[in-house]
Design an enzyme around this catalytic site. Structure first.
Site, PDB file in Angstrom:
ATOM      1  N   ASN A  45       0.805  -1.222   0.000  1.00 33.14           N
ATOM      2  CA  ASN A  45       0.000   0.000   0.000  1.00 33.14           C
ATOM      3  C   ASN A  45       0.843   1.279   0.000  1.00 33.14           C
ATOM      4  O   ASN A  45       0.313   2.377  -0.099  1.00 33.14           O
ATOM      5  CB  ASN A  45      -0.957   0.008   1.196  1.00 33.14           C
ATOM      6  CG  ASN A  45      -2.094  -0.979   0.981  1.00 33.14           C
ATOM      7  OD1 ASN A  45      -2.244  -1.542  -0.110  1.00 33.14           O
ATOM      8  ND2 ASN A  45      -2.894  -1.197   2.015  1.00 33.14           N
TER       9      ASN A  45
ATOM     10  N   PRO B  64     -16.551   4.839  -2.200  1.00 30.17           N
ATOM     11  CA  PRO B  64     -16.695   5.926  -3.170  1.00 30.17           C
ATOM     12  C   PRO B  64     -15.384   6.697  -3.332  1.00 30.17           C
ATOM     13  O   PRO B  64     -14.431   6.477  -2.587  1.00 30.17           O
ATOM     14  CB  PRO B  64     -17.772   6.807  -2.550  1.00 30.17           C
ATOM     15  CG  PRO B  64     -17.712   6.537  -1.095  1.00 30.17           C
ATOM     16  CD  PRO B  64     -17.203   5.132  -0.921  1.00 30.17           C
TER      17      PRO B  64
ATOM     18  N   ARG C  97      -8.465  -1.028  -7.629  1.00 29.89           N
ATOM     19  CA  ARG C  97      -8.923   0.288  -7.203  1.00 29.89           C
ATOM     20  C   ARG C  97      -7.784   1.311  -7.142  1.00 29.89           C
ATOM     21  O   ARG C  97      -7.950   2.469  -7.531  1.00 29.89           O
ATOM     22  CB  ARG C  97      -9.569   0.137  -5.822  1.00 29.89           C
ATOM     23  CG  ARG C  97     -10.062   1.410  -5.256  1.00 29.89           C
ATOM     24  CD  ARG C  97     -10.686   1.202  -3.896  1.00 29.89           C
ATOM     25  NE  ARG C  97     -10.803   2.470  -3.197  1.00 29.89           N
ATOM     26  CZ  ARG C  97     -11.801   3.315  -3.347  1.00 29.89           C
ATOM     27  NH1 ARG C  97     -12.794   3.019  -4.148  1.00 29.89           N
ATOM     28  NH2 ARG C  97     -11.821   4.454  -2.701  1.00 29.89           N
TER      29      ARG C  97
ATOM     30  N   ASP D 161     -15.613  10.185  -3.760  1.00 24.24           N
ATOM     31  CA  ASP D 161     -16.066  11.576  -3.693  1.00 24.24           C
ATOM     32  C   ASP D 161     -15.024  12.505  -3.069  1.00 24.24           C
ATOM     33  O   ASP D 161     -14.890  13.667  -3.483  1.00 24.24           O
ATOM     34  CB  ASP D 161     -17.396  11.660  -2.928  1.00 24.24           C
ATOM     35  CG  ASP D 161     -17.299  11.037  -1.550  1.00 24.24           C
ATOM     36  OD1 ASP D 161     -16.727   9.928  -1.438  1.00 24.24           O
ATOM     37  OD2 ASP D 161     -17.774  11.649  -0.583  1.00 24.24           O
ATOM     38  N   LEU D 162     -14.261  12.010  -2.091  1.00 22.05           N
ATOM     39  CA  LEU D 162     -13.295  12.890  -1.427  1.00 22.05           C
ATOM     40  C   LEU D 162     -12.123  13.236  -2.343  1.00 22.05           C
ATOM     41  O   LEU D 162     -11.609  14.354  -2.317  1.00 22.05           O
ATOM     42  CB  LEU D 162     -12.780  12.237  -0.133  1.00 22.05           C
ATOM     43  CG  LEU D 162     -13.868  11.972   0.915  1.00 22.05           C
ATOM     44  CD1 LEU D 162     -13.309  11.165   2.075  1.00 22.05           C
ATOM     45  CD2 LEU D 162     -14.457  13.296   1.425  1.00 22.05           C
TER      46      LEU D 162
ATOM     47  N   CYS E 189     -10.975  -4.975  -4.143  1.00 15.91           N
ATOM     48  CA  CYS E 189     -11.767  -5.769  -3.198  1.00 15.91           C
ATOM     49  C   CYS E 189     -13.135  -5.138  -2.991  1.00 15.91           C
ATOM     50  O   CYS E 189     -13.241  -3.921  -2.844  1.00 15.91           O
ATOM     51  CB  CYS E 189     -11.076  -5.806  -1.845  1.00 15.91           C
ATOM     52  SG  CYS E 189      -9.662  -6.863  -1.772  1.00 15.91           S
TER      53      CYS E 189
ATOM     54  N   VAL F 183     -14.375   1.613   9.705  1.00 18.76           N
ATOM     55  CA  VAL F 183     -13.771   2.213   8.509  1.00 18.76           C
ATOM     56  C   VAL F 183     -14.543   1.845   7.241  1.00 18.76           C
ATOM     57  O   VAL F 183     -14.841   2.702   6.408  1.00 18.76           O
ATOM     58  CB  VAL F 183     -12.276   1.829   8.392  1.00 18.76           C
ATOM     59  CG1 VAL F 183     -11.658   2.411   7.129  1.00 18.76           C
ATOM     60  CG2 VAL F 183     -11.506   2.306   9.618  1.00 18.76           C
TER      61      VAL F 183
HETATM   62  C1  UD1 Z   1      -6.432   2.047   1.729  1.00 18.84           C
HETATM   63  C2  UD1 Z   1      -5.756   0.699   1.647  1.00 18.84           C
HETATM   64  C3  UD1 Z   1      -6.668  -0.394   2.194  1.00 18.84           C
HETATM   65  C4  UD1 Z   1      -7.145  -0.023   3.606  1.00 18.84           C
HETATM   66  C5  UD1 Z   1      -7.746   1.370   3.628  1.00 18.84           C
HETATM   67  C6  UD1 Z   1      -8.113   1.842   5.036  1.00 18.84           C
HETATM   68  C7  UD1 Z   1      -4.374   0.997  -0.326  1.00 18.84           C
HETATM   69  C8  UD1 Z   1      -4.071   0.603  -1.720  1.00 18.84           C
HETATM   70  N1  UD1 Z   1      -5.429   0.427   0.264  1.00 18.84           N
HETATM   71  O1  UD1 Z   1      -7.590   1.957   0.874  1.00 18.84           O
HETATM   72  O2  UD1 Z   1      -5.920  -1.617   2.245  1.00 18.84           O
HETATM   73  O3  UD1 Z   1      -8.122  -0.962   4.021  1.00 18.84           O
HETATM   74  O4  UD1 Z   1      -6.816   2.321   3.083  1.00 18.84           O
HETATM   75  O5  UD1 Z   1      -7.010   1.793   5.867  1.00 18.84           O
HETATM   76  O6  UD1 Z   1      -3.645   1.754   0.287  1.00 18.84           O
HETATM   77  N2  UD1 Z   1     -14.116   6.961   1.402  1.00 18.84           N
HETATM   78  C9  UD1 Z   1     -15.097   7.841   1.001  1.00 18.84           C
HETATM   79  N3  UD1 Z   1     -14.848   8.666  -0.054  1.00 18.84           N
HETATM   80  C10 UD1 Z   1     -13.655   8.671  -0.705  1.00 18.84           C
HETATM   81  C11 UD1 Z   1     -12.655   7.786  -0.287  1.00 18.84           C
HETATM   82  C12 UD1 Z   1     -12.910   6.941   0.777  1.00 18.84           C
HETATM   83  O7  UD1 Z   1     -16.180   7.861   1.565  1.00 18.84           O
HETATM   84  O8  UD1 Z   1     -13.484   9.461  -1.644  1.00 18.84           O
HETATM   85  C13 UD1 Z   1     -14.402   6.026   2.501  1.00 18.84           C
HETATM   86  C14 UD1 Z   1     -14.352   4.570   2.036  1.00 18.84           C
HETATM   87  O9  UD1 Z   1     -15.579   4.179   1.480  1.00 18.84           O
HETATM   88  C15 UD1 Z   1     -14.044   3.846   3.311  1.00 18.84           C
HETATM   89  C16 UD1 Z   1     -13.157   4.840   4.062  1.00 18.84           C
HETATM   90  O10 UD1 Z   1     -13.356   6.111   3.454  1.00 18.84           O
HETATM   91  O11 UD1 Z   1     -15.219   3.621   4.048  1.00 18.84           O
HETATM   92  C17 UD1 Z   1     -11.688   4.488   4.015  1.00 18.84           C
HETATM   93  O12 UD1 Z   1     -11.255   4.466   2.701  1.00 18.84           O
HETATM   94  P1  UD1 Z   1      -9.772   4.913   2.279  1.00 18.84           P
HETATM   95  O13 UD1 Z   1      -9.016   5.341   3.485  1.00 18.84           O
HETATM   96  O14 UD1 Z   1      -9.885   5.855   1.144  1.00 18.84           O
HETATM   97  O15 UD1 Z   1      -9.195   3.537   1.763  1.00 18.84           O
HETATM   98  P2  UD1 Z   1      -8.374   3.272   0.453  1.00 18.84           P
HETATM   99  O16 UD1 Z   1      -7.404   4.375   0.229  1.00 18.84           O
HETATM  100  O17 UD1 Z   1      -9.287   2.875  -0.632  1.00 18.84           O
END
Ligand code: UD1
Length: 421
Positions: free
Chosen positions: A23, A123, A93, A125-126, A117, A330
């Site tokens: 990651n 989403p 992703r 959106d952020l 996964c 999370v």
């Molecule tokens: C990264 C990790 C993943 C880990 C996760 C949380 C990588 C490649 N993957 O995933 O293994 O499980 O961090 O530690 O580094 N969210 C929103 N809007 C957004 C982005 C995220 O609502 O624009 C929400 C997601 O739906 C989720 C939460 O924020 O519920 C955490 O997501 P995020 O921290 O973004 O995880 P990833 O970066 O996808």
């Protein structure tokens, strides 16, 4: 059909060496797009997800040379296209992480909607809100997102409603070549963010505050080349630590940074596991000499307990004495392993994002499915203490995050093999 068969094994014993963090390697590879000069990245784990990211970079015009199975030289002299092929995007992703760097260097990017996964809705959106705050125009189509900017991105203040790891990374990479200052508030604080920031700084970026909730980036005109070694994978380390614990083993985990897994260490200790740290050597010894007891865990953004270790610790709880509670905050759909563990006679009841676990003396082998990467790892862990065969299908999820997983477990004495029938 391919599956992994695990049989009840004795205590795991010996040493296991942890790979570089997947990651961290992914955003760092994406960040190589930001410079016209050569970069060398070492300690990248030899995993499918890394191959996908290298293919994404190649498709954009990068010259990618493998120096060995864990090092790569990348040169993105010119970007040939701003469109990431849909099939690559769909496979992983994290391919979305090229969007920030493309936008930063080229002023435009087109990506399909991210795959990976299926844990929750996930989403973006952020990420998009942040790009917009830097002056980008965004067009969302059916299965595609197009982002562009007239001229250059302009620094701005971005408040993340949730400290998303991916959004923080994408926005840092977008901001390093923007005009003026960008402030990311409520930023993610994961070690992966700090490592990315260290790499970006080596390239010549001006970043302060990575690892805290406010990151400040002063845009520069151009970045140079650099060489960088990826930090160890805290999630792989935690997985082997939990496996050592469930088997009542004695395992030395090498190439691990203890400060990155404080909550995992704390919870294992609460359950009765001996953890002996050797910070000078980057090693942790995990040993069990007494009966383990249940505990409570709530997943949180860093420095809280990592969601990526939730399924593994829950598996340990299924055979620990007494009751345990796991709360997942999370992701909203990260209990898919519960049904698989129940097939193995674990006693788990879920209510929304909370799981109550009642420890049982033994699990029973069953045919189960790796529903996601970490869930797959937790089924291997469960198989180590289950009577009979645990046959794990959909193994490709596991390989996305664990290099040489069968060989590494076998070297520790686990009864595990890959079967093709
Ligand atoms: C990264 C990790 C993943 C880990 C996760 C949380 C990588 C490649 N993957 O995933 O293994 O499980 O961090 O530690 O580094 N969210 C929103 N809007 C957004 C982005 C995220 O609502 O624009 C929400 C997601 O739906 C989720 C939460 O924020 O519920 C955490 O997501 P995020 O921290 O973004 O995880 P990833 O970066 O996808």
């Amino acid at each position: 059909m391919e599956f992994i068969r695990v049989r009840k094994s004795g205590p795991l014993k010996g040493e296991v060496t942890i790979e570089g963090a997947k990651n961290t390697a992914l955003p760092i590879l994406a960040a190589t797009i930001l410079t016209k000069e050569e970069t060398i990245i070492t300690d990248i784990p030899p995993l499918k997800d890394i191959e996908i990211m290298l293919d994404v970079l190649r498709s954009l015009g990068a010259d990618v040379e493998r120096l060995d199975d864990k090092s790569v030289r990348i040169h993105v002299k010119e970007i040939k296209t701003h469109i990431t092929p849909f099939e690559l995007m769909n496979k992983m992703r994290a391919s979305f992480l090229v969007m920030g760097p493309l936008l930063s260097r080229l002023g435009k990017a087109v990506n399909g909607l991210p795959g990976g996964c299926q844990i929750g809705e996930r989403p973006i959106d952020l990420h998009l809100k942040g790009f917009r705050a830097l002056g980008a125009n965004i067009e969302e189509r059916m299965d595609e997102i197009s982002v562009d900017v007239d001229g250059k991105l302009k620094g701005g203040t971005i408040y993340l409603d949730f400290p998303s790891v991916g959004a923080t990374e994408n926005l840092m990479m977008a901001a390093v070549l923007a005009e003026g200052e960008t402030v990311i508030e409520n930023a993610a604080k994961e070690p992966e963010i700090v490592d990315l920031s260290n790499f970006l700084s080596k390239l010549g970026s001006k970043i302060r505050g990575a690892g805290t909730s406010t990151i400040v980036i002063e845009g520069v005109n151009e970045l140079k080349g650099a060489r960088h070694r990826v930090i160890p994978d805290r999630i792989e380390a935690a997985t082997y630590m939990v496996a050592a614990a469930i088997s009542k083993g004695d395992v030395l985990v090498k190439n691990v940074i203890a400060s990155h897994i404080r909550p995992v260490i704390a919870k294992l200790k609460e359950m009765g596991v001996d953890i002996i740290e050797d910070p000078d050597e980057d090693e942790i010894r995990v040993r069990v000499t007494k009966e383990l007891v249940g505990t409570n865990v709530r997943t949180l953004p860093y420095p809280g307990f990592p969601t990526d270790v939730q399924s593994q610790i829950m598996t340990l709880m299924t055979v620990a004495k007494g009751d345990s509670v796991v709360e997942e905050t999370v992701f909203e759909n990260r209990f898919m392993h519960v049904e698989e563990l129940r097939k193995m006679h674990a006693l788990i009841v879920t209510d929304g994002n909370e799981a109550r676990i009642v420890g049982v003396p033994n699990l029973t082998g069953a045919m189960v499915k790796a529903t996601d990467l970490r869930a797959g790892a937790s089924l291997i862990i469960a198989g180590l203490v289950a009577e009979g065969n645990t046959d794990i299908y959909d193994t490709y999820h596991i390989y996305r995050g664990y290099h040489n997983v069968i060989e590494k477990f076998r070297a520790l004495g686990a009864d595990i093999e890959l079967i093709n029938k």
